[in-house]
Design an enzyme around this catalytic site. Structure first.
Site, PDB file in Angstrom:
ATOM      1  N   LEU A  44       9.529  -3.716 -13.250  1.00  0.00           N
ATOM      2  CA  LEU A  44       8.325  -4.125 -12.153  1.00  0.00           C
ATOM      3  C   LEU A  44       8.013  -5.433 -12.222  1.00  0.00           C
ATOM      4  O   LEU A  44       7.713  -5.874 -13.218  1.00  0.00           O
ATOM      5  CB  LEU A  44       7.163  -2.952 -12.425  1.00  0.00           C
ATOM      6  CG  LEU A  44       7.472  -1.513 -12.330  1.00  0.00           C
ATOM      7  CD1 LEU A  44       6.168  -0.814 -12.586  1.00  0.00           C
ATOM      8  CD2 LEU A  44       8.118  -1.056 -11.326  1.00  0.00           C
ATOM      9  N   HIS A  71       6.487  -5.060  -6.754  1.00  0.00           N
ATOM     10  CA  HIS A  71       6.331  -3.836  -6.782  1.00  0.00           C
ATOM     11  C   HIS A  71       4.864  -3.496  -6.716  1.00  0.00           C
ATOM     12  O   HIS A  71       4.356  -2.633  -6.300  1.00  0.00           O
ATOM     13  CB  HIS A  71       6.854  -3.168  -8.274  1.00  0.00           C
ATOM     14  CG  HIS A  71       8.370  -3.013  -8.111  1.00  0.00           C
ATOM     15  ND1 HIS A  71       9.197  -4.020  -8.913  1.00  0.00           N
ATOM     16  CD2 HIS A  71       9.254  -2.244  -7.372  1.00  0.00           C
ATOM     17  CE1 HIS A  71      10.215  -3.565  -9.082  1.00  0.00           C
ATOM     18  NE2 HIS A  71      10.449  -2.756  -8.066  1.00  0.00           N
ATOM     19  N   GLY A  87       9.661  -2.275   0.083  1.00  0.00           N
ATOM     20  CA  GLY A  87       9.529  -3.397   0.211  1.00  0.00           C
ATOM     21  C   GLY A  87      10.686  -4.029   1.442  1.00  0.00           C
ATOM     22  O   GLY A  87      11.770  -3.614   1.221  1.00  0.00           O
ATOM     23  N   ASP A 139      14.371  -5.538   0.712  1.00  0.00           N
ATOM     24  CA  ASP A 139      15.692  -4.622   1.091  1.00  0.00           C
ATOM     25  C   ASP A 139      15.414  -4.176   2.390  1.00  0.00           C
ATOM     26  O   ASP A 139      15.142  -3.002   2.675  1.00  0.00           O
ATOM     27  CB  ASP A 139      15.675  -3.561  -0.080  1.00  0.00           C
ATOM     28  CG  ASP A 139      15.798  -4.059  -1.467  1.00  0.00           C
ATOM     29  OD1 ASP A 139      16.820  -4.750  -1.671  1.00  0.00           O
ATOM     30  OD2 ASP A 139      15.079  -3.855  -2.273  1.00  0.00           O
TER      31      ASP A 139
HETATM   32  O1  PAF Z   1      14.732  -0.213  -3.951  1.00  0.00           O
HETATM   33  C1  PAF Z   1      14.837   0.457  -4.911  1.00  0.00           C
HETATM   34  O2  PAF Z   1      14.313   0.134  -6.008  1.00  0.00           O
HETATM   35  C2  PAF Z   1      15.734   1.683  -4.822  1.00  0.00           C
HETATM   36  O3  PAF Z   1      16.696   1.430  -3.976  1.00  0.00           O
HETATM   37  C3  PAF Z   1      14.998   3.113  -4.556  1.00  0.00           C
HETATM   38  C4  PAF Z   1      14.473   3.001  -3.313  1.00  0.00           C
HETATM   39  C5  PAF Z   1      13.807   3.119  -5.666  1.00  0.00           C
HETATM   40  C6  PAF Z   1      15.995   4.118  -4.572  1.00  0.00           C
HETATM   41  O4  PAF Z   1      16.545   4.240  -5.935  1.00  0.00           O
END
Ligand code: PAF
Length: 280
Positions: free
Chosen positions: A33, A37, A148, A151
């Site tokens: 994290l 996050h 987030g 991505d």
């Molecule tokens: O973005 C991420 O960390 C991952 O793709 C997720 C959404 C936790 C799924 O494993």
């Protein structure tokens, strides 16, 4: 803060909270994290009564065994960090708990969303993401789930999945957090050397250049110019696309609102992803 590795125990806790009329905010993560996050967790805490964070490095979304092996795992520090900000519960299951033998994995046709950009370079990646997120949604049944925008394509895929499966979950897309230098916060940054962190700034510089050029050139021209600029740096470009934010299809001659530049590049063997909205 409660820490669960067991689905039944987590669900008992969630049922109790729901029986008290509480709304559930959910932040799925793969751990390691960082403040990006934490900003998702803060949004969940401000919008929901209870916040649950999952920490699970999902093997089915990695199409490169080495990438999975090298993905940072810092569970103890993650739990410590979440408890200091008063998160309510963490769900950190084992692979066996998440994927029992003989389970059915979900099959969802993602159409073009799965073939473009990440889909082209990481075949099967989004099948793995859909598989794990739909399973997590089924376990947690949150009121709202927070993702987030770093991505960018993942947010589109999860929004599509949630609609397609008719899940009563609100997907909240949260802005990318950046270091003061402009580097997008990412768990993968932990694997960068100090020099790597400097080299990686070329990603944000290129995105910023794209934004600057967008007022004078077409999307195709901007893409060409930015790729030329990007190649002056030391990172290896995987792709740079300027896309429609809804369909993720490439823009060519016309700009539209929300047009976004998406980039993936390697800094050594670390794969970095970032994007920037070019037209508001
Ligand atoms: O973005 C991420 O960390 C991952 O793709 C997720 C959404 C936790 C799924 O494993």
């Amino acid at each position: 803060m409660k820490v669960y590795s067991d689905i039944i125990a987590l669900q008992e806790y969630i049922s109790l909270m729901k029986s008290e009329g509480k709304t559930i905010g959910f932040v799925p993560t793969m751990g390691a994290l960082h403040y990006g996050h934490i900003s998702l967790v803060s949004s969940a805490m401000s919008q929901c009564d209870i916040t649950i964070v999952s920490i699970f490095v999902n093997p089915t979304q990695f199409n490169n065994a080495d990438d999975l092996l090298k993905y940072p795992r810092t569970l103890e520090a993650d739990v410590e960090l979440l408890s200091t900000i008063n998160c309510d519960a963490v769900f950190a299951p084992s692979v066996e708990e998440m994927y029992p033998k003989n389970r059915d994995s979900i099959q969802l046709d993602l159409g073009n969303l799965a073939n473009l950009m990440e889909g082209q370079f990481r075949p099967g990646h989004f099948d793995g993401v859909v598989d794990v997120v739909s399973r997590l949604f089924e376990i947690v049944k949150p009121t709202k789930a927070f993702f987030g925008l770093k991505d960018f394509q993942q947010v589109s895929v999860i929004t599509f999945m949630t609609k397609k499966l008719n899940l009563p979950i609100e997907i909240i897309a949260c802005p990318t957090l950046r270091e003061d230098s402009g580097l997008a916060m990412s768990s993968r940054n932990m694997r960068l050397s100090e020099l790597g962190k400097k080299d990686a700034l070329h990603i944000y510089r290129s995105l910023s250049l794209a934004k600057e050029l967008a007022s004078n050139f077409s999307p195709t021209e901007v893409k060409e110019k930015v790729i030329t600029y990007f190649k002056e740096g030391s990172l290896e470009l995987e792709y740079l696309e300027i896309v429609n934010p809804t369909t993720l299809e490439s823009l060519n001659s016309e700009w539209i609102n929300g047009a976004t530049a998406c980039i993936v590049a390697y800094c050594g063997d670390v794969r970095l992803i970032d994007n920037l909205k070019l037209i508001d």
